[in-house]
Design an enzyme around this catalytic site. Structure first.
Site, PDB file in Angstrom:
ATOM      1  N   HIS A 123       0.870  -1.186   0.000  1.00 21.47           N
ATOM      2  CA  HIS A 123       0.000   0.000   0.000  1.00 21.47           C
ATOM      3  C   HIS A 123       0.912   1.242   0.000  1.00 21.47           C
ATOM      4  O   HIS A 123       2.037   1.187   0.492  1.00 21.47           O
ATOM      5  CB  HIS A 123      -0.834  -0.046   1.288  1.00 21.47           C
ATOM      6  CG  HIS A 123      -1.858   1.026   1.423  1.00 21.47           C
ATOM      7  ND1 HIS A 123      -1.549   2.281   1.906  1.00 21.47           N
ATOM      8  CD2 HIS A 123      -3.184   1.047   1.170  1.00 21.47           C
ATOM      9  CE1 HIS A 123      -2.648   3.017   1.945  1.00 21.47           C
ATOM     10  NE2 HIS A 123      -3.663   2.288   1.499  1.00 21.47           N
ATOM     11  N   ASP A 200       3.051  -4.420   8.055  1.00 18.36           N
ATOM     12  CA  ASP A 200       1.836  -3.627   7.881  1.00 18.36           C
ATOM     13  C   ASP A 200       0.653  -4.585   8.050  1.00 18.36           C
ATOM     14  O   ASP A 200       0.364  -5.384   7.167  1.00 18.36           O
ATOM     15  CB  ASP A 200       1.871  -2.992   6.476  1.00 18.36           C
ATOM     16  CG  ASP A 200       0.559  -2.312   6.121  1.00 18.36           C
ATOM     17  OD1 ASP A 200      -0.427  -2.470   6.859  1.00 18.36           O
ATOM     18  OD2 ASP A 200       0.536  -1.617   5.083  1.00 18.36           O
ATOM     19  N   GLN A 203      -4.640  -4.925   6.920  1.00 21.92           N
ATOM     20  CA  GLN A 203      -5.690  -5.816   6.402  1.00 21.92           C
ATOM     21  C   GLN A 203      -5.683  -7.173   7.093  1.00 21.92           C
ATOM     22  O   GLN A 203      -6.490  -8.035   6.761  1.00 21.92           O
ATOM     23  CB  GLN A 203      -5.516  -6.018   4.885  1.00 21.92           C
ATOM     24  CG  GLN A 203      -5.647  -4.770   4.071  1.00 21.92           C
ATOM     25  CD  GLN A 203      -7.048  -4.151   4.122  1.00 21.92           C
ATOM     26  OE1 GLN A 203      -8.016  -4.787   4.565  1.00 21.92           O
ATOM     27  NE2 GLN A 203      -7.172  -2.910   3.697  1.00 21.92           N
ATOM     28  N   LYS A 226     -10.371  -0.489  10.511  1.00 20.22           N
ATOM     29  CA  LYS A 226     -10.524  -1.662   9.634  1.00 20.22           C
ATOM     30  C   LYS A 226     -10.880  -2.905  10.447  1.00 20.22           C
ATOM     31  O   LYS A 226     -10.946  -4.012   9.910  1.00 20.22           O
ATOM     32  CB  LYS A 226      -9.238  -1.897   8.848  1.00 20.22           C
ATOM     33  CG  LYS A 226      -8.947  -0.786   7.830  1.00 20.22           C
ATOM     34  CD  LYS A 226      -7.778  -1.165   6.975  1.00 20.22           C
ATOM     35  CE  LYS A 226      -7.175   0.009   6.241  1.00 20.22           C
ATOM     36  NZ  LYS A 226      -8.050   0.596   5.234  1.00 20.22           N
ATOM     37  N   CYS A 364      -4.960   2.692  -3.636  1.00 20.34           N
ATOM     38  CA  CYS A 364      -3.772   3.166  -2.895  1.00 20.34           C
ATOM     39  C   CYS A 364      -2.638   2.142  -2.985  1.00 20.34           C
ATOM     40  O   CYS A 364      -1.847   1.980  -2.047  1.00 20.34           O
ATOM     41  CB  CYS A 364      -4.074   3.490  -1.441  1.00 20.34           C
ATOM     42  SG  CYS A 364      -5.268   4.789  -1.231  1.00 20.34           S
TER      43      CYS A 364
HETATM   44  N1  C6P Z   1      -6.262   0.664   2.881  1.00 19.29           N
HETATM   45  C1  C6P Z   1      -8.067   0.346   1.308  1.00 19.29           C
HETATM   46  O1  C6P Z   1      -9.154   0.661   0.792  1.00 19.29           O
HETATM   47  P1  C6P Z   1      -4.885   3.908   7.278  1.00 19.29           P
HETATM   48  O2  C6P Z   1      -5.440   4.780   6.212  1.00 19.29           O
HETATM   49  O3  C6P Z   1      -3.685   4.520   7.928  1.00 19.29           O
HETATM   50  O4  C6P Z   1      -5.905   3.402   8.248  1.00 19.29           O
HETATM   51  O5  C6P Z   1      -4.389   2.559   6.539  1.00 19.29           O
HETATM   52  C2  C6P Z   1      -3.483   2.633   5.486  1.00 19.29           C
HETATM   53  C3  C6P Z   1      -3.246   1.272   4.928  1.00 19.29           C
HETATM   54  C4  C6P Z   1      -1.998   0.688   5.078  1.00 19.29           C
HETATM   55  N2  C6P Z   1      -1.756  -0.558   4.658  1.00 19.29           N
HETATM   56  C5  C6P Z   1      -2.698  -1.298   4.060  1.00 19.29           C
HETATM   57  C6  C6P Z   1      -2.367  -2.702   3.638  1.00 19.29           C
HETATM   58  C7  C6P Z   1      -3.976  -0.756   3.855  1.00 19.29           C
HETATM   59  O6  C6P Z   1      -4.904  -1.511   3.275  1.00 19.29           O
HETATM   60  C8  C6P Z   1      -4.248   0.562   4.265  1.00 19.29           C
HETATM   61  C9  C6P Z   1      -5.574   1.199   3.997  1.00 19.29           C
HETATM   62  C10 C6P Z   1      -7.585   1.106   2.536  1.00 19.29           C
HETATM   63  O7  C6P Z   1      -7.382  -0.572   0.880  1.00 19.29           O
HETATM   64  C11 C6P Z   1      -7.746   2.584   2.366  1.00 19.29           C
HETATM   65  S1  C6P Z   1      -6.634   3.259   1.175  1.00 19.29           S
END
Ligand code: C6P
Length: 406
Positions: A123, A200, A203, A226, A364
């Site tokens: 991401h 990370d 997910q 999430k 993203c």
């Molecule tokens: N992915 C998606 O629709 P934040 O925004 O900080 O809570 O998470 C960022 C992020 C980082 N790593 C991974 C693997 C992610 O999936 C995400 C967020 C969302 O896939 C919003 S872009």
């Protein structure tokens, strides 16, 4: 729909909304999950009855809020099995957790020509902070390739690991492909090469039981929103010996021990990384979400997600002209695809009108989507409350999209 799912769905009033006069299927859970009533109530109870700043006041409310906030930290620590709650830093979410490590650890320990190793399926939040660190320090970003099924190519990863590799940063579960990476193996190999490993987990935490001690990762990052918790709260887990060595990345209240105009000394972990008033209500909602997940149990969650994934793949495969992206042997939570001859954005607009909420575009994760040479993916991602019936609704809607647009 089985009884268990019915009981779960009752906790999410939003799922009963009508959209454009129709019942809707919320299949955009990788972007954010909906929040159960208990989480929402925990946040509103705090503001109605408990609101006060933490770690600052001697008065009753402040002390009560401080105890509740620190109890939430302990719940997060138990949730991922860290050995100590001081290894849990509250952040805004995964993005801030990664930026914290890139700044606090990276600025101090990386130098010119050191290497940071990521994969092609990251991401943007696990790419850009490292690029920024490289431009500050002269370190180099290396990218481990993936194959078309969406799996890491382990021998290529091993070839890229060397004594210059100081940080390996890798997603546990890909947000665009659903791949579950073999992170235990990655961590072992990275440690053998002398690198620290950041995972990370954005997910992963809503799909899999995570045990940071068992994984032996150095840092683990995740977002509350999430995993059925409010937005604006998340966590960074870091091994105590590493957090102790790192400098704070933001200055302000709470992170200090002593301040004079000549010199400031810093608080102990985790507080030295939590400058300013924290998101107390968010932390309490985070804890409520952990209780929600624990009450359901990961055995049920994993089985149900696997069922949705298998059913979804089988049903969607019956529709002619769909191309799937992400067919790794170990995957969870989501299905990405394109419809032949249909731009993903056009599909998204029509699917929305037909009552199906999905995400389209680069998700993203632009370098991943580019790898498949398409303008964007269509992604259906599942929460614990989703049903086979909602997948049927998605399939019917796709057939209609094809009729209108192909
Ligand atoms: N992915 C998606 O629709 P934040 O925004 O900080 O809570 O998470 C960022 C992020 C980082 N790593 C991974 C693997 C992610 O999936 C995400 C967020 C969302 O896939 C919003 S872009």
């Amino acid at each position: 729909m089985n009884n268990e799912i019915l009981k779960i769905r009752e906790q999410f009033p939003i799922l009963n909304r009508m959209v454009y006069g129709k019942p809707f299927a919320y299949l955009d859970n990788a972007a954010t999950t909906q929040k159960p009533t208990k989480v929402v109530k925990r946040v509103s109870d705090y503001y109605e009855w408990e609101n006060s700043n933490v770690h600052r006041g001697a008065h009753f409310l402040s002390q009560e809020a401080t105890v509740a906030f620190e109890k939430a930290r302990t719940s997060v620590s138990q949730f991922i099995n860290s050995s100590n709650s001081s290894e849990i830093i509250f952040t805004k979410g995964t993005t801030e957790s990664i930026n914290l490590v890139a700044n606090s650890y990276g600025n101090k320990f990386l130098k010119k020509d050191d290497e940071i190793l990521i994969t092609r399926m990251e991401h943007h939040s696990n790419i850009v902070p490292w690029q920024m660190l490289c431009s500050r320090t002269g370190a180099k970003l290396k990218v481990s390739p993936i194959d078309f099924s969406g799996e890491m190519i382990m021998r290529e990863f091993e070839k890229l690991l060397n004594t210059k590799t100081k940080i390996v940063a890798i997603t546990h579960v890909s947000n665009s492909l659903g791949t579950i990476n073999p992170i235990k193996e990655v961590i072992e190999k990275a440690h053998d090469a002398g690198a620290v490993v950041l995972i990370d987990g954005a997910q992963a935490v809503s799909n899999l039981k995570v045990d940071v001690q068992e994984l032996d990762c150095d840092f683990y990052c995740f977002s509350g929103h999430k995993m059925y918790a409010p937005m604006g709260i998340g966590a960074l887990y870091g091994k105590e010996n590493l957090l102790d060595k790192m400098d704070p990345w933001q200055g302000g209240g709470e992170m200090i021990a002593q301040v004079t105009f000549d010199k400031t000394t810093y608080n102990e972990i985790p507080f030295k990384f939590e400058a300013g008033t924290p998101n107390v209500s968010g932390a309490l909602g985070f804890e409520a979400a952990i209780h929600f997940l624990s009450n359901i149990g990961y055995d049920f969650i994993v089985n149900h997600k696997d069922d949705l994934l298998n059913y979804g793949h089988n049903r969607l495969a019956e529709i002619a002209g769909l191309k799937f992206h992400g067919t790794a042997k170990r995957k969870t939570g989501l299905i990405s695809f394109n419809i032949e001859g249909v731009h993903p954005y056009d599909a998204a607009v029509l699917l929305d009108k037909l009552g199906v909420a999905i995400r389209t575009g680069h998700l993203c994760a632009q370098p991943t989507v580019d790898f498949y040479n398409v303008p964007g993916f269509i992604r259906a991602s599942f929460g614990v409350y989703n049903t086979r019936e909602e997948i049927d609704l998605l399939c019917d809607a796709i057939e209609k999209v094809k009729e209108i647009l192909s």
